[in-house]
Design a protein around this motif. Structure first.
Motif, mmCIF file in Angstrom:
data_model
loop_
_atom_site.group_PDB
_atom_site.id
_atom_site.type_symbol
_atom_site.label_atom_id
_atom_site.label_comp_id
_atom_site.label_asym_id
_atom_site.label_seq_id
_atom_site.Cartn_x
_atom_site.Cartn_y
_atom_site.Cartn_z
ATOM 1 N N VAL A 10 0.957 -1.212 -0.061
ATOM 2 C CA VAL A 10 -0.180 -0.225 -0.352
ATOM 3 C C VAL A 10 1.135 1.167 -0.073
ATOM 4 O O VAL A 10 1.814 1.892 0.817
ATOM 5 C CB VAL A 10 -1.107 -0.296 0.728
ATOM 6 C CG1 VAL A 10 -1.793 0.820 1.181
ATOM 7 C CG2 VAL A 10 -1.748 -1.513 1.264
ATOM 8 N N ASP A 11 0.847 1.890 -0.982
ATOM 9 C CA ASP A 11 1.478 3.325 -1.166
ATOM 10 C C ASP A 11 1.594 4.196 0.529
ATOM 11 O O ASP A 11 0.227 4.370 0.174
ATOM 12 C CB ASP A 11 1.746 4.098 -2.811
ATOM 13 C CG ASP A 11 1.890 2.862 -3.481
ATOM 14 O OD1 ASP A 11 1.743 1.764 -4.154
ATOM 15 O OD2 ASP A 11 3.174 3.184 -3.907
ATOM 16 N N VAL A 12 2.405 5.206 0.784
ATOM 17 C CA VAL A 12 1.538 5.772 1.687
ATOM 18 C C VAL A 12 2.742 7.126 1.480
ATOM 19 O O VAL A 12 2.883 7.796 2.344
ATOM 20 C CB VAL A 12 1.944 5.460 3.137
ATOM 21 C CG1 VAL A 12 0.203 4.529 3.081
ATOM 22 C CG2 VAL A 12 2.812 5.024 3.294
ATOM 23 N N ASP A 13 3.688 6.921 0.554
ATOM 24 C CA ASP A 13 4.061 8.325 0.227
ATOM 25 C C ASP A 13 4.397 8.802 -0.799
ATOM 26 O O ASP A 13 3.697 8.107 -2.050
ATOM 27 C CB ASP A 13 5.595 7.497 0.698
ATOM 28 C CG ASP A 13 6.913 8.266 1.004
ATOM 29 O OD1 ASP A 13 6.819 9.758 0.439
ATOM 30 O OD2 ASP A 13 8.007 7.928 0.476
ATOM 31 N N SER A 14 4.394 9.803 -0.708
ATOM 32 C CA SER A 14 5.170 10.895 -2.537
ATOM 33 C C SER A 14 6.161 12.079 -2.358
ATOM 34 O O SER A 14 6.062 12.385 -1.818
ATOM 35 C CB SER A 14 3.678 11.679 -2.559
ATOM 36 O OG SER A 14 3.594 12.539 -4.144
ATOM 37 N N LYS A 15 6.804 11.555 -3.348
ATOM 38 C CA LYS A 15 8.453 12.419 -2.958
ATOM 39 C C LYS A 15 8.154 13.412 -4.621
ATOM 40 O O LYS A 15 9.516 14.371 -5.244
ATOM 41 C CB LYS A 15 9.160 11.599 -3.789
ATOM 42 C CG LYS A 15 9.423 10.330 -2.480
ATOM 43 C CD LYS A 15 10.590 9.458 -2.902
ATOM 44 C CE LYS A 15 11.162 8.465 -2.175
ATOM 45 N NZ LYS A 15 11.130 9.189 -0.705
ATOM 46 N N GLN A 16 6.204 13.334 -4.980
ATOM 47 C CA GLN A 16 6.897 14.594 -6.399
ATOM 48 C C GLN A 16 6.454 16.031 -5.246
ATOM 49 O O GLN A 16 6.384 16.943 -5.812
ATOM 50 C CB GLN A 16 5.737 13.907 -6.803
ATOM 51 C CG GLN A 16 5.869 12.409 -7.341
ATOM 52 C CD GLN A 16 7.363 12.229 -8.302
ATOM 53 O OE1 GLN A 16 7.383 13.695 -9.348
ATOM 54 N NE2 GLN A 16 8.133 11.732 -7.821
ATOM 55 N N SER A 17 5.895 15.849 -3.886
ATOM 56 C CA SER A 17 5.845 17.685 -3.491
ATOM 57 C C SER A 17 5.884 17.837 -1.987
ATOM 58 O O SER A 17 6.194 16.472 -1.283
ATOM 59 C CB SER A 17 4.935 18.027 -3.793
ATOM 60 O OG SER A 17 3.300 17.270 -3.144
ATOM 61 N N THR A 18 6.195 18.733 -1.974
ATOM 62 C CA THR A 18 7.002 19.024 -0.513
ATOM 63 C C THR A 18 5.041 18.307 0.562
ATOM 64 O O THR A 18 4.937 18.529 2.109
ATOM 65 C CB THR A 18 6.810 20.794 0.012
ATOM 66 O OG1 THR A 18 5.470 21.482 -0.139
ATOM 67 C CG2 THR A 18 7.694 21.184 -0.487
ATOM 68 N N ASP A 44 2.315 10.094 8.254
ATOM 69 C CA ASP A 44 1.203 9.516 9.259
ATOM 70 C C ASP A 44 0.282 9.039 8.299
ATOM 71 O O ASP A 44 -0.436 8.211 8.789
ATOM 72 C CB ASP A 44 0.925 11.628 8.877
ATOM 73 C CG ASP A 44 1.323 12.771 9.478
ATOM 74 O OD1 ASP A 44 2.640 12.255 10.250
ATOM 75 O OD2 ASP A 44 1.533 14.109 9.012
ATOM 76 N N ALA A 45 0.217 9.301 7.010
ATOM 77 C CA ALA A 45 -0.742 8.315 6.885
ATOM 78 C C ALA A 45 -0.912 6.408 7.409
ATOM 79 O O ALA A 45 -1.402 6.229 7.114
ATOM 80 C CB ALA A 45 -0.301 8.231 4.864
ATOM 81 N N ALA A 46 0.880 6.073 7.252
ATOM 82 C CA ALA A 46 0.560 5.261 8.187
ATOM 83 C C ALA A 46 -0.088 4.708 8.798
ATOM 84 O O ALA A 46 -0.662 3.588 9.666
ATOM 85 C CB ALA A 46 2.566 4.507 7.956
ATOM 86 N N ARG A 47 -0.269 5.328 9.620
ATOM 87 C CA ARG A 47 -0.450 5.371 11.577
ATOM 88 C C ARG A 47 -1.867 5.941 11.241
ATOM 89 O O ARG A 47 -2.529 5.168 11.763
ATOM 90 C CB ARG A 47 0.115 7.193 12.013
ATOM 91 C CG ARG A 47 1.808 6.745 12.853
ATOM 92 C CD ARG A 47 1.938 8.647 13.172
ATOM 93 N NE ARG A 47 3.881 7.556 13.569
ATOM 94 C CZ ARG A 47 4.034 9.000 13.303
ATOM 95 N NH1 ARG A 47 3.530 9.869 12.952
ATOM 96 N NH2 ARG A 47 5.384 8.740 13.526
ATOM 97 N N ALA A 48 -2.298 6.255 10.384
ATOM 98 C CA ALA A 48 -4.031 6.732 9.806
ATOM 99 C C ALA A 48 -4.235 5.031 9.273
ATOM 100 O O ALA A 48 -5.231 4.640 9.639
ATOM 101 C CB ALA A 48 -3.936 7.910 9.020
ATOM 102 N N LEU A 49 -4.102 4.245 8.809
ATOM 103 C CA LEU A 49 -4.081 2.691 8.008
ATOM 104 C C LEU A 49 -3.743 1.227 9.298
ATOM 105 O O LEU A 49 -4.679 1.397 8.894
ATOM 106 C CB LEU A 49 -3.214 2.601 6.827
ATOM 107 C CG LEU A 49 -2.931 1.239 6.401
ATOM 108 C CD1 LEU A 49 -4.634 0.860 5.599
ATOM 109 C CD2 LEU A 49 -1.604 1.121 4.585
ATOM 110 N N GLU A 50 -2.966 2.032 9.733
ATOM 111 C CA GLU A 50 -2.452 0.993 10.673
ATOM 112 C C GLU A 50 -3.380 -0.191 11.669
ATOM 113 O O GLU A 50 -3.799 -1.532 12.374
ATOM 114 C CB GLU A 50 -0.585 0.275 11.120
ATOM 115 C CG GLU A 50 -0.143 0.604 10.210
ATOM 116 C CD GLU A 50 1.798 1.518 10.764
ATOM 117 O OE1 GLU A 50 2.815 0.447 10.439
ATOM 118 O OE2 GLU A 50 1.300 2.136 11.905
#
Length: 219
Positions: free
Chosen positions: A45-53, A134-140
């Motif tokens: 499950v993707d929870v990361d983006s390196k395309q923006s701040t 933050d996203a990982a903590r929301a999913l887990e």
């Protein structure tokens, strides 16, 4: 052209784990191990983006099984889904149960009393923004071992697994993902609660548009 393949995996959640930090620049995932008749699948499950701040965006909410159509009662295993409304496929923008706001669109902001009624009938589901942690903590919290889990996305070409478990439309022109844009092929992670409802986790990258045309390209 859209994703090569799209479907849903239904099974039992064995466990989950995060990618280990490294310096290779790869995207950060929360990995699910899901048991199904064919074996144990790894779902990244993707929870990361390196395309923006801004990073990644996500939403978590409960959903009645009836809102999912035919996929809610699937037997364990992987199934291809037709990329159309009513097949069980997901679309974060067009599916009435997943969109930011289902229901009526007003030219002007409705009065406060009407907004309160709408919020009770159809709760707003805006995107949250933050870091990959933050996203990982929301999913887990919804990843309870032993729960029935449904994972929407693209199956691995080799081996048992799923990826592209995120919004798969709205990527900007010129990006490496432009050609994979498509409607009704979005990824999601859902686990079934004891009351029969599903806990839903959706994610998207901050560079992806919130409005798209029929081909899934930014409108």
């Amino acid at each position: 052209m859209p994703l090569d393949d799209y479907g849903v995996l239904s099974g039992t959640l064995h466990r989950h784990f995060r990618d280990l930090p490294d310096t290779q620049g790869r995207w950060f995932h929360v990995n699910l191990e899901v048991d199904a008749p064919a074996g144990r699948y790894r779902c990244a499950v993707d929870v990361d983006s390196k395309q923006s701040t801004t990073g990644v965006q996500w939403k978590v909410f409960p959903l009645e099984a009836s809102a999912l159509g035919p996929v809610a009662g699937l037997e364990p295993g992987y199934r291809d889904l037709a990329r159309s409304s009513g097949s069980g496929a997901l679309d974060c923008i067009r599916h009435p149960a997943l969109a930011n706001r289902a229901g009526c669109v007003f030219v002007r902001r409705p009065p406060a009393w009407l907004q309160a009624v709408l919020n009770r009938l159809s709760a707003p589901r805006p995107w949250n923004s933050g870091s990959h942690l933050d996203a990982a903590r929301a999913l887990e919290p919804i990843l309870v071992p032993g729960r029935v889990v449904m994972v929407f996305g693209e199956p691995f070409r080799h081996g048992l697994g799923m990826h592209n478990i995120h919004q798969n439309q709205g990527d900007p022109y010129g990006s490496q993902w432009w050609d994979e844009n498509g409607a009704w092929q979005d990824g999601a992670t859902m686990t079934r609660r004891p009351d029969g409802r599903f806990d839903v986790f959706l994610s998207k990258f901050s560079t992806q548009a919130d409005h798209t045309d029929n081909d899934g390209h930014p409108a």
